[in-house]
Design a protein around this motif. Sequence first.
Motif, PDB file in Angstrom:
ATOM      1  N   ALA A 128       0.830  -1.200   0.000  1.00 54.08           N
ATOM      2  CA  ALA A 128       0.000   0.000   0.000  1.00 54.08           C
ATOM      3  C   ALA A 128       0.871   1.259   0.000  1.00 54.08           C
ATOM      4  CB  ALA A 128      -0.938   0.000   1.206  1.00 54.08           C
ATOM      5  N   LEU A 129       1.976   1.221   0.747  1.00 56.82           N
ATOM      6  CA  LEU A 129       2.893   2.358   0.784  1.00 56.82           C
ATOM      7  C   LEU A 129       3.477   2.629  -0.599  1.00 56.82           C
ATOM      8  CD1 LEU A 129       4.340   4.437   2.588  1.00 56.82           C
ATOM      9  CD2 LEU A 129       6.132   2.723   2.949  1.00 56.82           C
ATOM     10  N   GLN A 130       3.820   1.563  -1.314  1.00 59.85           N
ATOM     11  CA  GLN A 130       4.358   1.733  -2.657  1.00 59.85           C
ATOM     12  C   GLN A 130       3.316   2.368  -3.585  1.00 59.85           C
ATOM     13  OE1 GLN A 130       7.453   1.375  -3.258  1.00 59.85           O
ATOM     14  NE2 GLN A 130       8.009   0.311  -1.361  1.00 59.85           N
ATOM     15  N   PHE A 131       2.074   1.945  -3.468  1.00 53.89           N
ATOM     16  CA  PHE A 131       1.030   2.489  -4.332  1.00 53.89           C
ATOM     17  C   PHE A 131       0.712   3.943  -3.987  1.00 53.89           C
ATOM     18  CE2 PHE A 131       0.289  -1.759  -5.854  1.00 53.89           C
ATOM     19  CZ  PHE A 131      -0.272  -1.569  -7.111  1.00 53.89           C
ATOM     20  N   ARG A 132       1.009   4.351  -2.777  1.00 50.25           N
ATOM     21  CA  ARG A 132       0.785   5.746  -2.390  1.00 50.25           C
ATOM     22  C   ARG A 132       1.882   6.670  -2.910  1.00 50.25           C
ATOM     23  NH1 ARG A 132      -0.341   5.786   3.949  1.00 50.25           N
ATOM     24  NH2 ARG A 132      -0.385   8.037   3.524  1.00 50.25           N
ATOM     25  N   ASN A 135       5.273   9.110  -7.334  1.00 53.12           N
ATOM     26  CA  ASN A 135       6.397   9.198  -8.255  1.00 53.12           C
ATOM     27  C   ASN A 135       6.669   7.896  -8.993  1.00 53.12           C
ATOM     28  OD1 ASN A 135       7.023  11.932  -7.602  1.00 53.12           O
ATOM     29  ND2 ASN A 135       8.010  11.219  -5.710  1.00 53.12           N
ATOM     30  N   LEU A 136       6.001   6.813  -8.577  1.00 50.71           N
ATOM     31  CA  LEU A 136       6.227   5.532  -9.235  1.00 50.71           C
ATOM     32  C   LEU A 136       5.499   5.479 -10.569  1.00 50.71           C
ATOM     33  CD1 LEU A 136       5.947   2.830  -6.410  1.00 50.71           C
ATOM     34  CD2 LEU A 136       8.004   3.835  -7.407  1.00 50.71           C
ATOM     35  N   SER A 137       6.155   4.867 -11.548  1.00 50.38           N
ATOM     36  CA  SER A 137       5.508   4.634 -12.832  1.00 50.38           C
ATOM     37  C   SER A 137       4.606   3.404 -12.728  1.00 50.38           C
ATOM     38  CB  SER A 137       6.566   4.403 -13.919  1.00 50.38           C
ATOM     39  OG  SER A 137       7.262   3.184 -13.660  1.00 50.38           O
TER      40      SER A 137
END
Length: 213
Positions: A128-132, A135-137
């Motif tokens: 969930a932290l990554q999806f928040r 800046n991620l493609s």
Amino acid sequence: MDPQVSNGAGLQDEYITDLLVFGFLQNCSNYKFHKELEVLGHELPVPAHLWEDYDDELQTDGNRSSNFSRGRREADEETEVQRRVNDSPQMSDSQRQEEIIQNIARRLAEVGDSMESSIHPGLVNNLALQFRNVNLSEEERREHLAAALQQVMQTFPQDMAEEKTMLMLAMLLAKKVADHTPSLLRDVFRTTVNFINQNLLAYVRHLTRNETD
């Protein structure tokens, strides 16, 4: 690759995966993103009948009804799906496929309900932290989903075919992330659909063909 599921007028692969993931999420029990899912359902070309009487299936706290009642309702729905698919000459190929995909999604959601407690909360929190991270493609999001899926696969009981397990767990991880942060539903839905189209599309087509035959 032939973009149709079957000969003649059929559903496009992208729509099949949209409908499968949406149907899975809709048929999971005790989720916390009902409002977000309803909004998503109106954004997608989801058949209107999938929303008929849907609000009646929710408890006042936003959760779905008891597993016992749900099980009885799903058994009745599955019987009705088969009757409609087999006995209705007026139903188009696309309508038949929509019914079949929803039936597959319902069965996978039942498996997911029984297995979701085995997914470690820390893994869900991290995903969930990554999806928040704005800046991620999209490619990076798919990579994080794939990495989380591999972690879960390593500890998951190997009593199902590998591709079926991967498909169910990818959608279950989407459900868990949306439960953790409902506002992420749209993003995790799209990433999960893209992941399935990239890695499991042949298996999804195989499932649909088997049910159609």
